[in-house]
Design a protein around this motif. Structure first.
Motif, PDB file in Angstrom:
ATOM      1  N   LYS A 281       0.820  -1.215   0.000  1.00 44.16           N
ATOM      2  CA  LYS A 281       0.000   0.000   0.000  1.00 44.16           C
ATOM      3  C   LYS A 281       0.851   1.261   0.000  1.00 44.16           C
ATOM      4  CE  LYS A 281      -3.870  -2.283   2.278  1.00 44.16           C
ATOM      5  NZ  LYS A 281      -4.780  -2.311   3.450  1.00 44.16           N
TER       6      LYS A 281
ATOM      7  N   SER B 224      -0.450   8.898  -6.480  1.00 34.24           N
ATOM      8  CA  SER B 224      -0.933   7.694  -5.822  1.00 34.24           C
ATOM      9  C   SER B 224      -1.135   6.538  -6.783  1.00 34.24           C
ATOM     10  CB  SER B 224      -2.247   7.991  -5.084  1.00 34.24           C
ATOM     11  OG  SER B 224      -3.225   8.475  -6.010  1.00 34.24           O
TER      12      SER B 224
ATOM     13  N   SER C 153       5.420   7.030   0.385  1.00 35.36           N
ATOM     14  CA  SER C 153       4.617   7.228   1.607  1.00 35.36           C
ATOM     15  C   SER C 153       3.603   6.098   1.753  1.00 35.36           C
ATOM     16  CB  SER C 153       3.914   8.586   1.584  1.00 35.36           C
ATOM     17  OG  SER C 153       3.001   8.652   0.492  1.00 35.36           O
ATOM     18  N   TYR C 154       2.991   6.084   2.924  1.00 33.71           N
ATOM     19  CA  TYR C 154       1.990   5.051   3.229  1.00 33.71           C
ATOM     20  C   TYR C 154       0.779   5.748   3.826  1.00 33.71           C
ATOM     21  CZ  TYR C 154      -0.294   1.211   5.720  1.00 33.71           C
ATOM     22  OH  TYR C 154      -1.220   0.310   6.211  1.00 33.71           O
ATOM     23  N   LYS C 155      -0.385   5.447   3.233  1.00 39.60           N
ATOM     24  CA  LYS C 155      -1.619   6.060   3.733  1.00 39.60           C
ATOM     25  C   LYS C 155      -2.115   5.264   4.932  1.00 39.60           C
ATOM     26  CE  LYS C 155      -6.166   7.679   2.316  1.00 39.60           C
ATOM     27  NZ  LYS C 155      -7.171   7.749   1.227  1.00 39.60           N
ATOM     28  N   LYS C 156      -2.266   5.955   6.055  1.00 44.15           N
ATOM     29  CA  LYS C 156      -2.676   5.274   7.280  1.00 44.15           C
ATOM     30  C   LYS C 156      -4.115   4.796   7.186  1.00 44.15           C
ATOM     31  CE  LYS C 156       0.261   8.128  10.229  1.00 44.15           C
ATOM     32  NZ  LYS C 156       0.275   9.054  11.386  1.00 44.15           N
ATOM     33  N   GLU C 157      -4.376   3.666   7.787  1.00 46.02           N
ATOM     34  CA  GLU C 157      -5.749   3.182   7.936  1.00 46.02           C
ATOM     35  C   GLU C 157      -6.268   3.607   9.313  1.00 46.02           C
ATOM     36  OE1 GLU C 157      -6.056  -0.961   7.309  1.00 46.02           O
ATOM     37  OE2 GLU C 157      -5.455  -0.880   5.204  1.00 46.02           O
TER      38      GLU C 157
ATOM     39  N   ARG D  45       7.241   7.902   5.718  1.00 48.38           N
ATOM     40  CA  ARG D  45       7.535   8.765   4.573  1.00 48.38           C
ATOM     41  C   ARG D  45       9.048   8.671   4.296  1.00 48.38           C
ATOM     42  NH1 ARG D  45       3.545  12.274   3.038  1.00 48.38           N
ATOM     43  NH2 ARG D  45       1.773  12.446   4.467  1.00 48.38           N
TER      44      ARG D  45
END
Length: 714
Positions: A529, A535, A574-578, A595
């Motif tokens: 992810k 994105s 980066s990583y999109k938080k859940e 990041r």
């Protein structure tokens, strides 16, 4: 003395003394005898320096054709002295009658025996005349020998005529021409009959001239004798003319022509001629008989006559006598050639210090022998000098072969050190690979007696990445072997290996960026992810701990900026938080912050303006340099890489205690020194300051002109 004109004798007294003044000389008497009975009615001998005619006194009656001329001379005979020989000469200037004793004063010689009268005359006397007969100049003396006794008056024709030229030369032969019929000697040409023609050398008759390559030809007008230059019977002599070596050929010939005519019955006409050719240049030749496999120059110098000797040689501007040359190890000896010629052989080893050596082509050495011969010519020992340059090219250099291998983090090249810097140099791109370049690029260099070993880290400058995939890299490192003098590339030394690497960033020359990002978060995140700024740019491959991205600098939201002489491309993984579902703030999440900033640096200008070290752009590797920076460290990193804190001041003197104000104009003459201080204010232990170039411009633009250099290349 002579007896009956048949037996002749000559007594020679020889004095021998041990002193140049000939005192206390001992006299030896040596009698010589010879006989000659085959006299012709008239015999004429043409020697080198005189003409002689011998006539029998019982000559036949004067022919009717010549009676008038004889009768016209009768008035002169009235004055002939009683019992005294006199000579009457007839020349274009008139008649002259003189006694024999007076004739002797003019260079003539007269003698008579019971049966013959002899008259010897010089060439080109006042009484002589020169006429052209069949293309040959003849010197002629027309004379009558007169004797009176009582009622007897004896008149004898003693005319003589001899050739003074008739010699011609080609490059290979000499030709001697004598007229067949001489009008002054043959009054009635219609009765002329040639009986016999003989030729000889050194006074000896040659019975079969063709066996010695002599050629005798005759016709109604000429007799020609052709001799090859250098033929047997003659003499060859060396000579020097104008500093040029050559030869001279000489031969003593004689021709005997016997004929009859109505007036004289038989005439024997003998011409003795010593012939010498002009100087004939014979430029010596130098023949290279070198056998490369023996590594020995073998040089033949010739062709020379036996009267030439070698006295000294010069090798590479160093003179040697023959004895010194032999002691030095050079071999010098004579060798016979064909045609009685000889030459000199010189042998010199390729490895002698006086032999010039030059590395040529790929694996060859050109050996050059510079030699100057000094020879002594002839009994005069005239010196003659001849220089020569002899070359031999052989393939006696073995090009080095490098061995490459790798470990987990480095590439290695082991290169033989033989010939390095002497024949060839190592190059990285277009830049010499020396210790400074190796240290600057992060290589480790080690040498032993035979090899130079380079250790190249996987991510060092100069490494070429042939294939990059998830956690795998195929890398190559090239070093060029170039000729030291011409810069020609002879070989490429390469090492190529596959590496397993969990985290890397590679900036490709075409603008492609490949990144293997490693997870370092607690708790772990789902690497599938992760994304770039755009994105839609997801990892190509991933696992629990790594994500592999591959993108171009013009895609995926990559930004670009200029910094100094570099072009910097930047993106971010980066990583999109859940988040947990909830109705109110704040948001609850179990994911850590992730990041990672990705930076690629490509060289855009030649130098940095402030302080950062810059190598020659023409030798920079085609790959850019890259780094990955966690978000929390970006600010510190950018300070180091983007804008180094460099301050420069100008001191008023060499004490560096008092400085000019930053914006104050400074007036300096051209020859005055400028005391400049440059200081790096950064406190990071990784930052170093190298002052390369410092210059003065007329404006705030660093690249404006005119420009005055203060410091060049540190």
């Amino acid at each position: 003395s002579s007896q009956a004109d048949e037996l002749f004798s000559l007594t020679v007294n020889i004095k021998v003394s041990s002193f140049s003044s000939m005192r206390a000389a001992v006299t030896y008497t040596y009698p010589m005898y010879c006989s000659y009975s085959s006299w012709a009615s008239r015999e004429i001998v043409c020697e080198e320096n005189y003409m002689e005619v011998s006539v029998r006194t019982d000559v036949p009656a004067v022919s009717n054709d010549y009676t008038v001329a004889w009768m016209s001379a009768l008035p002169e005979t009235q004055n002939v002295a009683y019992q005294l020989w006199q000579l009457m000469f007839v020349s274009p200037s008139g008649r002259k009658t003189i006694t024999v004793s007076d004739a002797a004063k003019l260079g003539y010689s007269f003698n008579n025996t019971l049966s013959r009268v002899y008259l010897r005359a010089p060439y080109h006397s006042n009484e002589s005349d020169v006429s052209l007969v069949s293309g040959v100049n003849m010197n002629m003396v027309t004379s009558t020998s007169m004797y009176r006794q009582r009622w007897l008056l004896l008149l004898i024709d003693t005319t003589v005529s001899c050739p003074v030229d008739g010699i011609s030369f080609t490059g290979t032969t000499l030709t001697w021409t004598v007229p067949s019929v001489i009008p002054t000697l043959v009054v009635q040409e219609s009765t002329f009959l040639s009986k016999n023609i003989l030729m000889g050398v050194d006074g000896r008759v040659i019975v079969n001239p063709e066996e010695k390559n002599y050629l005798v030809e005759h016709n109604e007008t000429h007799i020609e004798i052709t001799i090859p230059i250098g033929a047997e019977g003659g003499k060859l002599k060396s000579s020097i003319s104008g500093g040029v070596y050559g030869i001279i050929y000489s031969i003593d010939l004689f021709l005997e022509h016997t004929w009859t005519d109505a007036d004289w019955q038989t005439t024997k006409y003998t011409v003795i001629k010593s012939i010498t050719t002009p100087f004939m240049p014979q430029i010596p030749t130098v023949t290279n008989n070198t056998l490369p496999e023996e590594r020995l120059f073998n040089v033949a110098f010739g062709h020379f006559l036996p009267d030439v000797s070698l006295v000294a040689i010069t090798i590479g501007n160093v003179p040697f006598t023959l004895r010194e040359a032999q002691q030095r190890g050079f071999k010098i000896y004579e060798t016979p050639f064909s045609d009685r010629m000889k030459g000199f052989i010189l042998e010199v080893s390729f490895d002698d210090p006086y032999v010039l050596k030059e590395y040529v082509n790929r694996n060859e050495t050109k050996y050059t022998l510079l030699v100057n011969y000094t020879i002594s010519v002839g009994p005069e020992m005239t010196p003659y000098y001849h220089s020569a340059e002899v070359e031999c090219v052989i393939a006696d250099i073995e090009l080095p072969e490098a061995v490459g291998y790798c470990d987990e983090e480095n590439l290695y090249l082991a290169i033989p050190t033989f010939g390095l810097h002497q024949y060839w140099n190592l190059y990285l791109g277009n830049k010499p690979l020396n210790r400074h370049v190796a240290l600057t690029n992060g290589y480790l260099a080690a040498t032993n007696a035979t090899h130079l070993t380079l250790q190249i880290p996987l991510f060092a400058v100069g490494v070429i990445y042939e294939d990059v995939s998830f956690q795998k890299i195929k890398a190559r490192f090239d070093v060029a072997l170039r000729k030291a003098r011409t810069m020609e590339t002879l070989q490429m030394f390469s090492v190529s290996c596959n590496f397993n690497s969990s985290a890397f960033i590679i900036c490709h020359p075409d603008g492609t960026i490949t990144v293997s990002a490693q997870m370092k978060t607690i708790p772990a995140i789902d690497m599938s992810k992760t994304k770039l700024r755009d994105s839609s740019c997801k990892p190509r491959e991933y696992n629990e701990g790594h994500a592999f991205f591959k993108f171009h600098v013009t895609t995926c939201g990559t930004s670009v900026r200029f910094e100094g002489d570099h072009l910097i491309y930047e993106n971010e993984i980066s990583y999109k938080k859940e988040t947990l579902p909830g109705q109110s703030m704040p948001t609850i999440t179990r994911d850590p912050d992730y990041r990672l900033t990705v930076l690629c640096y490509y060289r855009a200008k030649e130098t940095l303006v402030l302080g950062a070290f810059a190598s020659d752009p023409s030798t920079s590797p085609p790959f850019g340099s890259g780094t990955m920076v966690p978000r929390s460290n970006i600010a510190v990193y950018r300070r180091i890489r983007q804008a180094l804190n460099v301050v420069s001041r100008v001191s008023k003197d060499e004490s560096f205690m008092e400085f000019y104000e930053p914006d104050m104009p400074i007036l300096k003459r051209l020859v005055e020194p400028v005391f400049l201080e440059v200081e790096l204010k950064d406190e990071s232990p990784d930052a170093e300051l190298y002052l390369e170039n410092c210059w003065v411009t007329g404006s705030l633009d660093f690249n404006s002109t005119p420009r005055w250099n203060l410091t060049v290349d540190g």
